[in-house]
Design an enzyme around this catalytic site. Structure first.
Site, short mmCIF file in Angstrom:
data_model
loop_
_atom_site.label_atom_id
_atom_site.label_comp_id
_atom_site.label_asym_id
_atom_site.label_seq_id
_atom_site.Cartn_x
_atom_site.Cartn_y
_atom_site.Cartn_z
N ASP A 146 0.80 14.61 3.55
CA ASP A 146 2.20 14.36 3.87
C ASP A 146 2.37 14.49 5.38
OD1 ASP A 146 3.08 13.93 1.26
OD2 ASP A 146 3.39 16.07 0.90
N ASP A 168 5.38 8.05 -1.05
CA ASP A 168 6.64 8.63 -1.55
C ASP A 168 7.82 7.72 -1.25
OD1 ASP A 168 5.22 10.90 -2.36
OD2 ASP A 168 5.54 11.91 -0.44
#
Length: 199
Positions: A146, A168
Site C-alpha cells: 500500500d 484498491d
C-alpha cells in the site's frame, strides 16, 4: 433451429464479454508496475530504515500533506481488519477464499447475458483490482503493498484515510459504479412495469 439461434446469439455476445477483460489486464498491470516502483524506490515506513537515515525519503508529498506516497505492507484486509489472526488463517481467509470468489465471478460473468455494458466493465475493473492484490498475497510474503496516503479528517477520529493502492482504487470506483448502474436498472424496470400497468 432454436438451438442454432441460441448458439449464434452466444457467439455474437462473446466479443462484448471479452472486450471488458482489457480493463482487468490494465488494472493488474498498472497495479503491479506502481507497486514495483514503490518497493524499489521508497523505503518502508513501518520498519527501519524509516527511523534512521532514510526517514526523509520514506514519505513523498504529492499534493502537500493532502496526498503522499509512503510504503507500507498490509497482511490483513481493508482497514487492517484481521491482522491479529494466525498466519494460516490469514492465508485461507485473505488468499484462497478471495481466489475462489474471483473464479466464481468470472464464471457468472461469462454465463450471464443480462449485464449491461457498463456493468461488465465495472465487474472487470473489480476483478482486476482483486487479482492485483491477490498477486501480492501469493508472491509478496511481507504483505500487500500500500502506498497512497490521503488526508481525510472526516474519517472517524483519524486525520488520514487508511493507506491504499491502485488495485484498491479500481475495486472501490468500479464497485461504486456497478452499484449505481444496478440501482438505476432497478428504478428503470420499476418505471416500465408501472407504465405497463397503466396501459
Amino acid at each position: 433451429m432454436i438451438m442454432e439461434e441460441i448458439d449464434s446469439k452466444k457467439k455474437s455476445a462473446l466479443p462484448g464479454k471479452l472486450l471488458p477483460i482489457l480493463l482487468t489486464l490494465i488494472a493488474i498491470i498498472l497495479d503491479q508496475i506502481t507497486k514495483c516502483l514503490v518497493v524499489n524506490y521508497i523505503p518502508r515506513s513501518d520498519v527501519p530504515p524509516f527511523y534512521g537515515q532514510d526517514a526523509e525519503n520514506a514519505v513523498i508529498p504529492i499534493i502537500g500533506d493532502l496526498v503522499r506516497l509512503i510504503h507500507v505492507r498490509n497482511n490483513a484486509v481493508a482497514f487492517s481488519i484481521g491482522s491479529g489472526l494466525p498466519t494460516n488463517w490469514r492465508t485461507v481467509l485473505f488468499s484462497f477464499m478471495p481466489l475462489i470468489f474471483v473464479v466464481a465471478v468470472f464464471i457468472i460473468y461469462f454465463r450471464n447475458s443480462d449485464f449491461t455494458k457498463l456493468q461488465r466493465w465495472s465487474i472487470c475493473g473489480i476483478l482486476g483490482g482483486g487479482l492485483g492484490n491477490l498477486i501480492d498475497r501469493f508472491f509478496r510474503p511481507a504483505g500487500v503493498v500500500d502506498f497512497i496516503d490521503c488526508y481525510f479528517p472526516i474519517y472517524f477520529k483519524s486525520k488520514r484515510w487508511p493507506t491504499f493502492n491502485v488495485a484498491d482504487s479500481f475495486v472501490v470506483v468500479c464497485g461504486a459504479l456497478f452499484v449505481i448502474t444496478f440501482i438505476m436498472q432497478i428504478v428503470s424496470d420499476a418505471k416500465k412495469s408501472k407504465n405497463k400497468d397503466k396501459e
